[in-house]
Design an enzyme around this catalytic site. Structure first.
Site, PDB file in Angstrom:
ATOM      1  N   TYR A  52       0.785  -1.234   0.000  1.00 32.76           N
ATOM      2  CA  TYR A  52       0.000   0.000   0.000  1.00 32.76           C
ATOM      3  C   TYR A  52       0.817   1.285   0.000  1.00 32.76           C
ATOM      4  CZ  TYR A  52      -3.695  -3.320   0.684  1.00 32.76           C
ATOM      5  OH  TYR A  52      -4.551  -4.379   0.497  1.00 32.76           O
ATOM      6  N   PHE A  78     -10.378  -3.949  10.806  1.00 33.74           N
ATOM      7  CA  PHE A  78     -11.594  -3.780   9.998  1.00 33.74           C
ATOM      8  C   PHE A  78     -11.315  -4.218   8.556  1.00 33.74           C
ATOM      9  CE2 PHE A  78      -9.378   0.266  10.425  1.00 33.74           C
ATOM     10  CZ  PHE A  78      -9.180   0.665   9.112  1.00 33.74           C
TER      11      PHE A  78
END
Length: 422
Positions: A127, A422
Site C-alpha cells: 500500500y 476492519f
C-alpha cells in the site's frame, strides 16, 4: 471495462455469493459461503461501498469501503474512507486490478470530502505505492503470570470503593458503546465502532466462516458505580503432568478511561485461578504493560508491527484538524504519485501551529522539508519522528534547522493507537 475484458464496478443485486466466494478464496478460507454467511454479510455490507472485478461474469477481485471517523491528535473526529476485504484471486494477480479498484474508490472518497483513507495492511509492501503510510503500531505481549510479582492474594482494585464485576452479553451491549465512545474521543488513532461492530463482537450476528466463541467480560466500576473499563477475554484449558494447570487467557479487547481501571483489569486477568499465561492481544506501543508489573521481564513481546495505515486525501484539512503542543511554522513539499483518475493529494503546504490552533494552506513559498504522502502519514498522528525519518532518508531537509522545528510540532506526549481490525 478495461482493455483486458475485466469489468471493475460496484456489486449488483444477486452477486454477493459470488463476491464472497472470491473473498474467501483470497483469504484462504473454504470458498463456498454458507447461507448464514450470505445472510450475515448482506447486513454487514448494507452501509458499505462494495466493488468487484468480474472476468466473464465471475468475481476475481473484491474490495469494500465504508464511512469511518478517526480521532486526530487533540480529539477531533476526522471523516475517513475505511477500506477492507481487499483480495485478488491467484489466477488474476499482477493485472492492475487493485489499482483500478482503489482508484475508483478513492476518487469517490475525495469527491465526498473525506480527509483520509485507512486500512489494516495484511502485507507491508502493497500500500505504500498508493500513498498510504503506517500511522500507528502495536505490540502483543505474552505474560508469565507467576513471574509478574503481583500479589497472589489480590482480590480487587486498590482504589477505595472500586470493584470489578463479571457482566453478560446484554449488559456489554449497553455499557460497551458508551465506554468505548468516551475512550476513542481521547485516543489519537482510534476509530469509531458502529452498532454492527457490537453485534458481531458479542455474537448477535455470526458468520460460519469466522466461528464465534463467547468470551468472558469484566467491568471496572469506580466508587460511584460508573464504568471506567471493560475487558473481554477467552480461555484455553490445558493441564500438564501432575495435574498442574497450564491454562492461557487471551485478551480480545481492553478499554479503559483511567490508568486505575487499566491497572486493575490487568491485575484481575493475571489473578484468575488456573491461568498461568496471559496473551494480551495487540496493544498500544506505549501501553502500561509490562512496566506495571513488579517484574516487567515476566512479559515478552510476541508480535510488534504496523497497524493502522493512513492516506491523506486532503492534506490541509487533516493537518488543520489536529492539535500541536508547540508553536511554529513549516512549509512541506508533499510528493504523491497521481493515482489514476483519483488525482493527487500532493503539493506545497504551509502549516502554522500553536497550542491554540492550527492552519494549513497551500502555498508557493520555498519548501522547508520534502517528503512523500506516505511519510506524512507517519507524522500526522504523532507516531513518527521527523529526525528519525530524516536519518532514514524519507525526508529531505531543504532549510537548515527545519527538521527540528517540525519535530517539535508533530511530536505527541503519548503514541497513537487503533485498537480495531476492519
Amino acid at each position: 471495462m478495461g482493455g483486458d475484458g475485466i469489468d471493475v464496478r460496484p456489486l449488483r443485486d444477486g452477486e454477493l455469493a459470488d463476491w464472497l466466494r472470491a473473498l474467501n478464496t483470497g483469504f484462504l478460507s473454504p470458498p463456498t459461503p454458507t447461507a448464514r454467511d450470505v445472510a450475515g454479510r448482506t447486513e454487514i455490507v448494507a452501509d458499505s461501498r462494495v466493488l468487484g472485478a468480474f472476468d466473464a461474469g465471475r468475481c476475481v477481485a473484491t474490495y469494500r469501503s465504508f464511512d469511518q471517523q478517526v480521532t486526530a491528535v487533540g480529539g477531533a473526529p476526522v471523516a475517513s474512507n475505511a477500506i477492507s476485504n481487499i483480495t485478488v484471486s491467484p489466477t488474476h494477480r499482477r493485472r492492475g486490478l487493485l489499482s483500478r479498484l482503489i482508484d475508483l474508490d478513492l476518487r469517490a472518497a475525495r469527491e465526498r470530502g473525506d480527509a483520509l483513507a485507512t486500512l489494516i495492511a495484511a502485507e507491508y509492501r502493497i500500500y505504500g505505492r498508493f500513498g498510504f503510510g503506517p500511522a500507528t503500531r502495536g505490540t502483543e505481549w505474552v505474560v508469565d503470570v507467576a513471574r509478574t510479582g503481583l500479589d497472589p492474594r489480590w482480590s480487587g482494585p486498590a482504589e477505595p470503593g472500586a470493584r470489578i464485576d463479571l457482566v453478560d452479553l446484554a449488559e456489554v451491549r449497553v455499557i460497551g458503546p458508551v465506554l468505548y465512545d468516551g475512550f476513542r474521543r481521547r485516543q489519537p488513532g482510534a476509530t469509531d465502532r458502529d452498532a454492527m461492530w457490537w453485534r458481531r463482537s458479542t455474537g448477535e450476528l455470526r458468520l460460519d466462516v469466522h466461528p464465534w466463541k463467547e468470551p468472558f467480560y469484566a467491568a471496572y466500576r469506580n466508587a460511584d458505580g460508573a464504568v471506567e473499563g471493560l475487558i473481554a477475554y477467552r480461555t484455553e484449558e490445558k493441564w500438564g503432568e501432575g495435574k498442574q494447570p497450564l491454562n492461557t487467557a487471551t485478551v480480545e479487547d481492553l478499554v479503559a478511561l483511567t490508568p486505575a481501571a487499566e491497572r486493575a483489569l490487568w491485575a484481575y486477568v493475571c489473578s484468575i485461578d488456573w491461568i498461568v499465561t496471559v496473551r494480551t492481544g495487540m496493544l498500544a506501543p506505549d501501553t502500561l504493560l509490562p512496566d506495571l508489573f513488579p517484574d516487567p521481564r515476566a512479559a515478552r513481546a510476541a508480535t510488534q508491527g504496523d497497524w493502522l495505515w493512513v492516506r491523506l486525501l486532503d492534506v490541509a484539512a487533516a493537518l488543520s484538524a489536529r492539535t500541536y503542543e508547540g508553536t511554529g511554522s513549516v512549509v512541506l513539499e508533499v510528493v504523491d504519485e497521481p493515482l489514476g483518475a483519483g488525482g493527487t493529494s500532493g503539493g506545497r503546504f504551509r502549516l502554522d501551529a500553536s497550542p491554540q490552533g492550527a492552519q494549513c494552506v497551500r502555498t508557493t513559498a520555498a519548501a522547508d522539508l520534502t517528503l512523500s504522502l506516505g511519510t506524512l502519514a507517519w507524522l500526522w498522528l504523532g507516531e513518527g519522528s521527523v529526525q528519525r525519518l530524516l536519518a532514514l532518508g524519507r525526508i529531505t531537509q531543504e532549510r537548515p534547522g527545519a527538521a527540528a522545528v517540525a519535530d517539535a510540532l508533530f511530536r505527541t506526549s503519548r503514541r497513537p493507537w487503533c485498537p480495531d481490525v476492519f
